[in-house]
Enzyme design. Structure first.
Site, PDB file in Angstrom:
ATOM      1  N   GLU A 196     -25.613  -3.928  19.020  1.00  0.00           N
ATOM      2  CA  GLU A 196     -24.240  -4.336  19.344  1.00  0.00           C
ATOM      3  C   GLU A 196     -24.265  -5.717  19.969  1.00  0.00           C
ATOM      4  O   GLU A 196     -25.068  -5.988  20.856  1.00  0.00           O
ATOM      5  CB  GLU A 196     -23.579  -3.375  20.349  1.00  0.00           C
ATOM      6  CG  GLU A 196     -23.286  -1.986  19.851  1.00  0.00           C
ATOM      7  CD  GLU A 196     -22.586  -1.143  20.917  1.00  0.00           C
ATOM      8  OE1 GLU A 196     -22.035  -1.733  21.876  1.00  0.00           O
ATOM      9  OE2 GLU A 196     -22.608   0.088  20.794  1.00  0.00           O
ATOM     10  N   GLU A 250      -9.847  -1.279  19.032  1.00  0.00           N
ATOM     11  CA  GLU A 250      -9.642   0.163  19.229  1.00  0.00           C
ATOM     12  C   GLU A 250      -8.463   0.355  20.182  1.00  0.00           C
ATOM     13  O   GLU A 250      -8.638   0.516  21.394  1.00  0.00           O
ATOM     14  CB  GLU A 250     -10.917   0.801  19.774  1.00  0.00           C
ATOM     15  CG  GLU A 250     -12.098   0.638  18.819  1.00  0.00           C
ATOM     16  CD  GLU A 250     -13.364   1.240  19.380  1.00  0.00           C
ATOM     17  OE1 GLU A 250     -13.545   2.465  19.245  1.00  0.00           O
ATOM     18  OE2 GLU A 250     -14.165   0.501  19.947  1.00  0.00           O
ATOM     19  N   LYS A 253      -8.390   3.146  22.888  1.00  0.00           N
ATOM     20  CA  LYS A 253      -9.559   3.362  23.731  1.00  0.00           C
ATOM     21  C   LYS A 253      -9.200   3.166  25.201  1.00  0.00           C
ATOM     22  O   LYS A 253      -8.512   2.214  25.556  1.00  0.00           O
ATOM     23  CB  LYS A 253     -10.660   2.370  23.330  1.00  0.00           C
ATOM     24  CG  LYS A 253     -12.023   2.661  23.942  1.00  0.00           C
ATOM     25  CD  LYS A 253     -13.063   1.711  23.366  1.00  0.00           C
ATOM     26  CE  LYS A 253     -14.441   2.024  23.923  1.00  0.00           C
ATOM     27  NZ  LYS A 253     -15.467   1.109  23.363  1.00  0.00           N
ATOM     28  N   GLU A 259     -11.861  -3.353  26.481  1.00  0.00           N
ATOM     29  CA  GLU A 259     -12.348  -2.241  25.667  1.00  0.00           C
ATOM     30  C   GLU A 259     -11.549  -2.071  24.376  1.00  0.00           C
ATOM     31  O   GLU A 259     -12.046  -1.527  23.397  1.00  0.00           O
ATOM     32  CB  GLU A 259     -12.303  -0.943  26.472  1.00  0.00           C
ATOM     33  CG  GLU A 259     -13.322  -0.867  27.581  1.00  0.00           C
ATOM     34  CD  GLU A 259     -14.745  -0.889  27.052  1.00  0.00           C
ATOM     35  OE1 GLU A 259     -15.097  -0.021  26.244  1.00  0.00           O
ATOM     36  OE2 GLU A 259     -15.508  -1.798  27.449  1.00  0.00           O
TER      37      GLU A 259
END
Length: 356
Positions: A196, A250, A253, A259
């Site tokens: 990542e 996302e 999330k 995030e």
């Protein structure tokens, strides 16, 4: 397209306990998709060594689980590994100088040595999650932004006093720190892969540098750099698989605003910014990017105001969840809306979410 799939952390002990459990997992979760799907990597757990609550139950069982799975997958050319955050190192995400890095003493012998032995024996990779964003954002200005963004023209340099190697970007420092720790345990031949990396395109008011401009610059520079296959100063020319986090924002999330803002695409499928992940498109050939608005810390007043949506019913559950998260940070932000506080009344979710 080659893909990677992941074994959930919570079932690692079961897979380590028996060949039969590992065989059943492979039969249910992998074999039905082969060979139409080209599964290249099977990652056993996600940042397992960052979670101290499962140290006793799971840490030493990572390698036995990998060994049981490998028995089934040996003939299918699926490489096994596990993703590890930078906190596997003693000095965490910013180990400077890189040559001094070492694995934490609580995992070095019990987990890392057998893991590296397995990876070397199967010619697999050490998969690391490496985020220059978090190092830069937490550096209090000691790390130049261009250095963290992998900007080719940056004038920033760091010379490792232990090796004399010169670094021109933060990612190389982080990767060579991992390589140094691997070598200290006698397995310097284990290759490194980036499981990542990326940069957030948005976030909360106090999350500096999280914007579209920086996210685009980082991922474009990353793609262009990896396409040239330069390796790192300590491992020149080393080929390195790289996974960019993430494909989509996302939007549901939980957690801090960043995030929900790592994607190349919005949740509806439209592009946040153009990027050629093959690295072939010249950096000058992209259209202009919006100017960054938060590359320095915000110093003004701040308060929460609940967004009003005429004609729409307030989602009390969502507001309550957001308040629970915001008030659970331990910084006194919500003292005024606690029972007895000056802003406790009226005692409603909407009122508590909007105060100053």
């Amino acid at each position: 397209m080659a893909v990677s799939i992941m074994v959930p952390n919570q079932i690692i002990p079961d897979l380590a306990a028996s060949y039969a459990a590992a065989d059943r997992w492979v039969a249910a979760n992998l074999l039905p998709y082969l060979p139409r799907t080209r599964v290249k990597y099977l990652l056993v757990g996600n940042e397992v060594l960052s979670d101290g609550s499962i140290a006793a139950s799971t840490w030493t069982r990572i390698v036995p689980a990998m060994e049981n799975l490998h028995r089934n997958l040996r003939a299918r050319r699926v490489k096994l590994g596990t993703t590890l955050a930078m906190d596997a190192l003693v000095t965490g995400a910013f180990p400077r100088p890189p040559s001094a890095a070492a694995f934490r003493p609580d995992i070095a012998e019990s987990v890392m040595r057998p893991l590296l032995r397995f990876l070397e024996g199967t010619n697999s990779y050490y998969f690391v999650d490496a985020y220059t964003y978090f190092v830069w954002a937490g550096s209090n200005g000691t790390v130049p932004l261009d250095y963290a963004l992998l900007q080719p023209a940056t004038r920033a340099r760091y010379v490792d006093p232990g090796t004399g190697l010169t670094y021109t970007n933060l990612l190389d420092e982080m990767l060579d720190a991992v390589g140094a720790a691997i070598s200290k345990l006698g397995h310097g031949g284990v290759r490194i892969a980036i499981a990542e990396t990326g940069w957030p395109n948005g976030g909360d008011y106090d999350q500096i540098g999280a914007n579209v401009r920086n996210a685009a610059v980082y991922n474009r520079n990353l793609a262009a750099r990896m396409a040239r296959n330069p390796g790192t100063p300590a491992r020149p020319g080393a080929r390195m698989p790289v996974f960019v986090f993430s494909l989509y924002n996302e939007n549901l999330k939980p957690g801090p605003g960043t995030e929900r803002h790592w994607g190349i695409y919005y949740a509806n499928g439209t592009a946040v910014y153009p990027v050629d992940l093959t690295g072939r498109r010249p950096l000058w050939a992209y259209p202009p990017l919006p100017a960054p608005e938060n590359d320095t810390p915000y110093k003004g007043p701040i308060w929460c105001v609940l967004a009003a949506h005429a004609g729409r019913k307030l989602n009390e559950t969502a507001v309550g969840d957001a308040l629970t998260y915001a008030c659970g940070q331990g910084n006194g932000t919500c003292d005024a809306i606690q029972p007895g506080g000056e802003c406790f009344q009226p005692n409603t979710g909407a009122a508590h979410a909007s105060y100053k």
